[in-house]
Design an enzyme around this catalytic site. Structure first.
Site, mmCIF file in Angstrom:
data_model
loop_
_atom_site.group_PDB
_atom_site.id
_atom_site.type_symbol
_atom_site.label_atom_id
_atom_site.label_comp_id
_atom_site.label_asym_id
_atom_site.label_seq_id
_atom_site.Cartn_x
_atom_site.Cartn_y
_atom_site.Cartn_z
ATOM 1 N N ARG A 126 0.839 -1.209 0.000
ATOM 2 C CA ARG A 126 0.000 0.000 0.000
ATOM 3 C C ARG A 126 0.870 1.255 0.000
ATOM 4 N NH1 ARG A 126 -1.781 2.115 4.417
ATOM 5 N NH2 ARG A 126 -2.138 0.146 5.503
ATOM 6 N N TYR B 99 -16.130 17.219 -15.341
ATOM 7 C CA TYR B 99 -16.436 15.784 -15.392
ATOM 8 C C TYR B 99 -17.407 15.465 -14.261
ATOM 9 C CZ TYR B 99 -15.799 10.765 -14.956
ATOM 10 O OH TYR B 99 -16.020 9.414 -14.872
ATOM 11 N N ASP C 273 -7.193 18.998 -15.018
ATOM 12 C CA ASP C 273 -7.508 17.631 -15.433
ATOM 13 C C ASP C 273 -7.143 17.540 -16.916
ATOM 14 O OD1 ASP C 273 -8.726 15.292 -16.381
ATOM 15 O OD2 ASP C 273 -10.358 15.408 -14.925
ATOM 16 N N LYS D 71 -8.261 6.199 -19.381
ATOM 17 C CA LYS D 71 -8.596 6.660 -20.724
ATOM 18 C C LYS D 71 -7.368 6.539 -21.638
ATOM 19 C CE LYS D 71 -12.349 7.580 -18.455
ATOM 20 N NZ LYS D 71 -12.634 8.851 -17.846
HETATM 21 C C1 LIG Z 1 -13.001 9.342 -16.578
HETATM 22 C C2 LIG Z 1 -12.609 10.688 -16.106
HETATM 23 C C3 LIG Z 1 -12.314 10.927 -14.756
HETATM 24 C C4 LIG Z 1 -12.459 9.859 -13.702
HETATM 25 O O1 LIG Z 1 -11.579 8.800 -13.885
HETATM 26 P P1 LIG Z 1 -11.879 7.264 -13.503
HETATM 27 O O2 LIG Z 1 -10.652 6.576 -13.960
HETATM 28 O O3 LIG Z 1 -13.135 6.859 -14.204
HETATM 29 O O4 LIG Z 1 -12.057 7.203 -12.024
HETATM 30 C C5 LIG Z 1 -11.900 12.209 -14.404
HETATM 31 N N1 LIG Z 1 -11.805 13.204 -15.313
HETATM 32 C C6 LIG Z 1 -12.091 13.000 -16.623
HETATM 33 C C7 LIG Z 1 -11.977 14.142 -17.574
HETATM 34 C C8 LIG Z 1 -12.501 11.742 -17.068
HETATM 35 O O5 LIG Z 1 -12.800 11.562 -18.357
#
Ligand SMILES: *Cc1c(COP(=O)(O)O)cnc(C)c1O
Length: 375
Positions: A45, A97, A168, A193
């Site tokens: 962890r 998001y 982000d 992603k």
């Molecule tokens: C998918 C996404 C998140 C969250 O990520 P997860 O891996 O699904 O927890 C945050 N910001 C953006 C822009 C996203 O597309």
């Protein structure tokens, strides 16, 4: 190998690789929660298992900072929010998001902080806000309207010295936008992603500036991962590292196809509007051209005939997958207003995550589905 010696496309392949004689070319998968005493590494962890450090080094190198990997994008987001003191003021895009918006709203309901919502593209509003808030959260390009935030102008506006500007960078990827170099304090990714790129894992990353700048922040983010237990899984990190090795290749193909599809979709009689920052008529085009290396592979189109026609496209496509999420090798489409909490979006808006299939096959599939003649 050093990041400064290599272009991004080489770095994603060579970054963090094993180098000692006799080692495997790739980091092995190490399913271990604990390690024999006598070394610094004790427990999984808290201490990096083999693959993390390599993945963190690749992403940190791309962003120009120190990366900390998490079990999901939301875990990364939560770790950043957990560094805030009670009573903090948070500025959030009004099209953030959805998961981020829900988490921030929940914290506000619990009395942990207050929230101010601002439109992503309203630079003046952000410039005014960053002088007052404790945390400014930008997401650019935004989801799913592809609005572009003026990160350099916002970041260089007078700010409180201990305030934090987060970007982000999930949609742009570090190949197209490097927020730390534009003046941000932290970068967040859903590695689920584009970084992972194969729709087969959940992971997240927070990147802090290189050592010597905002060390407090980097430390706080790492500590919150350890204490809150949002560590990435061994298999996920192995897959994320394997996935990120082809990031430049995948994104290069996907955004070249996005350019073709955006132009052709703009001329399609069943489409009323296409949103992609690379289109000259996109409201954020000039800003994106200034602040990004290229325009990414996310685009949105509005279908004439609204929700019903858009749903029909989702049911009719054959090569394109009707699924949520984005950034995978496969092209996927989703009518975002159909999702709970997203009803404010245009009813006929389809978000398209362009993948790496042959662009003519993609065009044929989309054109056929839009023309309403199931093939
Ligand atoms: C998918 C996404 C998140 C969250 O990520 P997860 O891996 O699904 O927890 C945050 N910001 C953006 C822009 C996203 O597309």
């Amino acid at each position: 190998m050093d990041r400064d010696e290599l272009a991004a496309g080489s770095w994603v392949v060579a970054g963090g690789r094993p180098d000692a004689p006799g080692e495997p070319l790739n980091h092995p998968l190490v399913p271990a929660s604990t390690f024999l005493h006598g070394d610094e590494r004790l427990y999984s962890r808290a201490d990096a298992t083999t693959g993390w450090e390599a993945f963190e080094s690749v992403v940190g190198g791309l962003e120009g900072g120190r990366a900390t990997a998490f079990s999901s994008g939301m875990a990364a987001v939560a770790a950043v929010l957990s560094t805030l003191d009670v009573g903090a003021v948070v500025a959030l895009p009004d099209d953030a998001y959805q998961g981020v918006a829900m988490l921030v709203d929940r914290g506000a309901e619990q009395g942990r902080w207050t929230v101010r919502r601002l439109p992503t593209a309203d630079t003046d509003a952000w410039v005014a806000a960053v002088g007052e808030v404790d945390l400014a959260w930008l997401e650019s390009p935004s989801n799913p309207l592809l609005e572009v935030a003026d990160v350099p102008t916002i970041a260089s506006s007078p700010r409180r010295p201990d305030s934090v500007l987060v970007v982000d960078n999930t949609f742009a990827t570090p190949l197209n936008q490097r927020p730390l170099a534009l003046g941000a304090d932290l970068v967040v990714h859903s590695a689920t992603k584009f970084l992972g790129g194969h729709s087969d894992l959940l992971a997240g990353v927070v990147v802090a500036p290189a050592a010597g700048t905002r060390d407090d922040l980097a430390e706080a983010v790492r500590t919150s991962r350890t204490l809150e237990g949002a560590t990435p899984g061994t298999l996920e990190t192995f897959l994320a590292l394997r996935g990120v090795r082809t990031l430049a290749l995948r994104l290069g193909t996907a955004q070249a196809s996005a350019a073709v599809l955006a132009e052709r979709l703009s001329d399609h009689e069943a489409v009323t509007r296409v949103r992609w920052p690379g289109l000259a008529e996109h409201p954020g085009h000039e800003l994106a051209a200034r602040t990004m290396d290229s325009f990414g592979s996310m685009l949105s189109l509005e279908v004439a005939g609204g929700a019903e026609a858009a749903d029909r496209v989702c049911r009719t496509v054959r090569l394109v997958r009707h699924a949520t999420s984005l950034g995978g090798v496969e092209t996927s489409v989703e009518r975002r207003a159909a999702l709970p909490g997203q009803e404010h979006l245009p009813a006929g808006l389809l978000r398209l995550s362009v993948g790496i299939e042959d662009v003519e096959d993609l065009w044929h599939d989309l054109d056929t589905a839009l023309s309403g003649t199931p093939s």
